[in-house]
Design a protein around this motif. Structure first.
Motif: not given
Lengths: 321, 321
Positions: A201-202, A177-180, A198-199, A195, A220, A189, A216
């Motif tokens: 979606s994960m 999991v990538r942070c900005s 992202d989470l 986030f 956002g 993150a 999906e």
């Protein structure tokens, strides 16, 4: 006559400025939303106009002002009043000598610039949940995740002013999991509002099924308010996002305890609105790690400076610096 | 006449005591290995006898002693000179008023007790790699993983004295690797010598093949020295253990930077003997995370106080407290 404290909260969506008495009482406040200009100098110009109106409308001249403190999300070179990075501001402010430029409009007035978490930490220390404590760590869980550290009444800023970045501490060094910031597995993150898409979606990809019509395509838009609605509607994905956030924040509190053993942690930020169960889960996670290692209880309190925390925090810096 | 500093290093396998000049020069040192007694009072008795000999043999009476500093691996209630927990000592010392009991034998002499990482941090600050720095974090990678934090010349101990526990900070909150503290995914459990048998075993179970005759039966003997031999013999399991340790220590340095932004980190402890590649890998991992977040370089230096670091650190505390 008692001098007044002036606070400026330079946010990504709004710019606010306010005057306070030294006991923290709000005298007047002004807000604008049209401060996102093309250059740093133009942003400062907007601040100067806002402060000018604030002072005029309240019959205050600069001789009455003990100082102007500005708070901003980002890395700040405190001693020089310069910006290193900003987190949520569209203009590139890197290296901008903010304090000098603002100060040029207010000769003789003390001008300070600090990270918003440091400012709020000091505000809580002077006027909020930290009154009477010598040392505390303020943790803000919001769009981002940050903290401000106060030891023996002094904000700990480090050699360049970037201390307190609990959100960039890595709590899962094998994470994808990538942070900005570019790193993987930062607490921010895994726990903060920025986030949540992202989470969300994960967790959907991991097989959880959204019962609040998130796909999906529209994931956002997921933010703290949607997660709160999701929790209320018992949406499994929202519950997983909130649970993971609480576990990571609770783990971060344990890491703060391990490193600094402060007498108090003050929890604040917009995500506290996720409610009692979320906050309870954070505290439960913290205590699940302490075992026999905590000799004196680290108190955990909710922030008390409320809606004007950013402004009051910024203004309070004048009393420290 | 210049007063002397006395240091006591109360370890799990040996007890050492030494006299130093205030400039850090070693005057004399004594060691015993029979100090692991059945009660705390008996341990103190051994220390008193050792100090008695040390003082007599060097013609020093207690009036010449500026103070006696003792360092111990564990959680220490510094202000009261009491032990909260010990990490590697067989006697249960929990709650033992060590400083008072030792002090009863040396009326009028300042007696201090502190965590060994704090003591070594202060020793490095006064006499080692930290000379001339205002703030530093000393990180020791050894049987355990610990740190001592010095800000503006003062050791940061927290409200009860347990600050600096970088080893108990969680760097993998989903880990199934358990630390002796009871938690999972602590930096210590993933990086320090005490856990090399567990990590070696884990990598073998994950399919790596030992080329240095380590099996599930004798994996308990794996320690830093064996991992060093393993690295030299290009044993894949030893290399994986060392690589993971370096990554976790490097990540911990980044977490220290994020929280405290110190001007200097001093790296010490027995595992530095794993060699240049190990140390290089730690520093490389640290820099892989800093990106644009580090405005002023955080210096990383190796500890300089050498073989007597524990003793000198313990003695140096007298100059601080």
């Amino acid at each position: 006559m008692e001098k007044l404290l002036c606070g400026v909260d330079l946010g990504g969506t709004k710019l606010a400025a306010a005057l306070f008495k030294q006991d923290g009482t709000l005298i007047a406040k002004k807000l604008v939303y049209d401060h996102r200009k093309d250059s740093c100098d133009e942003v400062v110009q907007v601040i100067v106009e806002l402060l000018g109106k604030l002072f005029r409308e309240n019959g205050v001249d600069t001789a009455r002002i003990a100082g102007i403190g500005t708070a901003l999300a980002g890395h700040i070179l405190y001693e020089e009043g310069k910006i290193i990075t900003t987190s949520n501001f569209p203009v590139n402010m890197q290296g901008y000598p903010f304090a000098d430029r603002l100060g040029a409009y207010f000769p003789g007035v003390k001008i300070l610039l600090d990270n918003d978490a440091n400012a709020q930490a000091y505000g809580e220390y002077k006027y909020g949940a930290g009154r009477g404590s010598g040392s505390l760590v303020f943790v803000t869980v919001s769009t981002g995740l940050g903290s401000g550290i106060i030891l023996d009444g002094k904000v700990i800023r480090g050699q360049s002013g970037t201390a307190g970045e609990i959100g960039h501490c890595i709590v899962d060094y094998k994470s994808d999991v990538r942070c900005s910031c570019g790193n993987f597995g930062c607490a921010m993150a895994l726990a903060s509002g920025l986030f949540f898409p992202d989470l969300y979606s994960m967790y959907m990809k991991q097989g959880l099924y959204s019962t609040i019509d998130i796909t999906e395509e529209n994931v956002g838009q997921v933010d703290g308010r949607m997660i709160l609605e999701g929790i209320r509607a018992e949406d499994p994905v929202s519950c997983a996002v909130a649970e993971n956030s609480a576990v990571v924040v609770g783990t971060s509190l344990f890491n703060i305890f391990s490193m600094l053993d402060p007498e108090l942690v003050v929890l604040g930020g917009g995500l506290m609105a996720l409610g009692k169960d979320y906050i309870k889960r954070i505290i439960e996670e913290f205590h699940s790690h302490t075992h026999g290692m905590m000799y004196r209880e680290m108190k955990i309190k909710l922030a008390e400076t409320g809606a004007d925390a950013g402004l009051l925090g910024a203004a309070s810096l004048i009393l420290e610096g």
